[in-house]
Write a protein that holds these residues in place. Sequence first.
Motif, PDB file in Angstrom:
ATOM      1  N   ILE A 164       0.927  -1.212  -0.145  1.00 41.49           N
ATOM      2  CA  ILE A 164      -0.106  -0.052  -0.018  1.00 41.49           C
ATOM      3  C   ILE A 164       0.919   1.173  -0.116  1.00 41.49           C
ATOM      4  CG2 ILE A 164      -1.864   1.362   1.483  1.00 41.49           C
ATOM      5  CD1 ILE A 164      -2.911  -1.483   2.292  1.00 41.49           C
ATOM      6  N   VAL A 165       1.916   1.187   0.851  1.00 44.29           N
ATOM      7  CA  VAL A 165       2.671   2.469   0.959  1.00 44.29           C
ATOM      8  C   VAL A 165       3.418   2.655  -0.405  1.00 44.29           C
ATOM      9  CG1 VAL A 165       5.064   3.247   2.080  1.00 44.29           C
ATOM     10  CG2 VAL A 165       3.135   2.306   3.238  1.00 44.29           C
ATOM     11  N   ALA A 183       1.044   4.053  -3.102  1.00 48.24           N
ATOM     12  CA  ALA A 183       0.843   5.447  -2.831  1.00 48.24           C
ATOM     13  C   ALA A 183       2.198   6.506  -3.359  1.00 48.24           C
ATOM     14  CB  ALA A 183       0.427   5.694  -1.306  1.00 48.24           C
ATOM     15  N   ARG A 184       3.227   5.777  -2.747  1.00 52.87           N
ATOM     16  CA  ARG A 184       4.381   6.776  -3.271  1.00 52.87           C
ATOM     17  C   ARG A 184       4.777   6.752  -4.560  1.00 52.87           C
ATOM     18  NH1 ARG A 184       9.388   4.371  -0.603  1.00 52.87           N
ATOM     19  NH2 ARG A 184      10.219   6.304  -1.756  1.00 52.87           N
ATOM     20  N   MET A 192       2.451   7.073  -7.146  1.00 55.97           N
ATOM     21  CA  MET A 192       1.407   7.907  -7.835  1.00 55.97           C
ATOM     22  C   MET A 192       1.844   9.242  -7.722  1.00 55.97           C
ATOM     23  SD  MET A 192      -2.539   8.295  -7.105  1.00 55.97           S
ATOM     24  CE  MET A 192      -2.731   6.493  -7.383  1.00 55.97           C
ATOM     25  N   LEU A 212      -2.485  12.144  -8.065  1.00 54.85           N
ATOM     26  CA  LEU A 212      -3.141  11.949  -6.911  1.00 54.85           C
ATOM     27  C   LEU A 212      -4.265  13.036  -6.459  1.00 54.85           C
ATOM     28  CD1 LEU A 212      -3.053  10.178  -4.238  1.00 54.85           C
ATOM     29  CD2 LEU A 212      -1.618  11.868  -3.482  1.00 54.85           C
ATOM     30  N   ILE A 255      -2.156  13.065   2.794  1.00 52.42           N
ATOM     31  CA  ILE A 255      -2.348  11.744   2.128  1.00 52.42           C
ATOM     32  C   ILE A 255      -0.771  11.357   1.302  1.00 52.42           C
ATOM     33  CG2 ILE A 255      -3.475  10.256   0.566  1.00 52.42           C
ATOM     34  CD1 ILE A 255      -5.988  11.561   1.548  1.00 52.42           C
ATOM     35  N   GLY A 256      -0.474  12.126   0.444  1.00 49.87           N
ATOM     36  CA  GLY A 256       0.623  11.844  -0.476  1.00 49.87           C
ATOM     37  C   GLY A 256       2.026  11.995   0.348  1.00 49.87           C
ATOM     38  N   PRO A 258       2.946   8.179   3.273  1.00 45.74           N
ATOM     39  CA  PRO A 258       3.677   6.938   2.753  1.00 45.74           C
ATOM     40  C   PRO A 258       5.128   7.379   2.689  1.00 45.74           C
ATOM     41  CG  PRO A 258       2.323   7.552   1.061  1.00 45.74           C
ATOM     42  CD  PRO A 258       1.805   8.341   2.066  1.00 45.74           C
TER      43      PRO A 258
END
Length: 241
Positions: free
Chosen positions: A60-61, A64-65, A67, A72, A99-100, A103
Amino acid sequence: MTWSEMQPLLEQACWDTLYMVGWSTLIAVVGGLPLGILLVLTDRGGLLQNVLANKVIGQIVNVARSMPFIILMVALMSFTRWVTGTTIGREAAIVPLAIGAIPFFARLVETAVREVDGGLVEAVQSMGGNTWTVVRKVLVPESLPSLIASTTTTIVALIGYSAMAGTVGAGGLGDIAIRYGYQRFETELMWLTVAILAVVISLIQFAGDYAARSLHRRGGHSGPGPKLRLLKASTATTKTV
């Protein structure tokens, strides 16, 4: 555009940028610190070893990283509107910024915590300390200089992200550079925003580096570290004998 016209624009833009970055950093630290520590604890040989959970969290991390921030922001527009009631302005920008950054900061925390001497962890466990005690007395205090450096890196990255968020109406220095510097051909104003960003980033980097070096010279913290190291040494001696 004269200086008297540019000054109020730049002052408001600086405040908006600091506001967005400040709140985003706070949320990133609150969310990323436990997440990074959890990645270490659930890894192989960790105090809470759980390979499946570690792989899920790590994946998940990583997603997210990976993107791009501009994507995002667009992907989170519905969520941002649900949280803040709008997708425009500095409050709305805090949502994708935070949120960005979570992670991103979590991986930096993971790296910092992994550098902690495993002997100190064993010393606390030999005294009957549980996982929470190890985290509170060893992992966080011993990695504090690296955590401060990681926070500094996150703040610098968020300043860049906030400038990018200005392209979609988030406000701040990025918004000024786009609306006035690029779209209205106010070249002087654009270069002023670039100079201000460079100065702000340099000051933040200097302050973060100074704080990290100061803590490192003092042993990384003001807590019970020396006692733990003595106990570690005595434990190692006992094992040798």
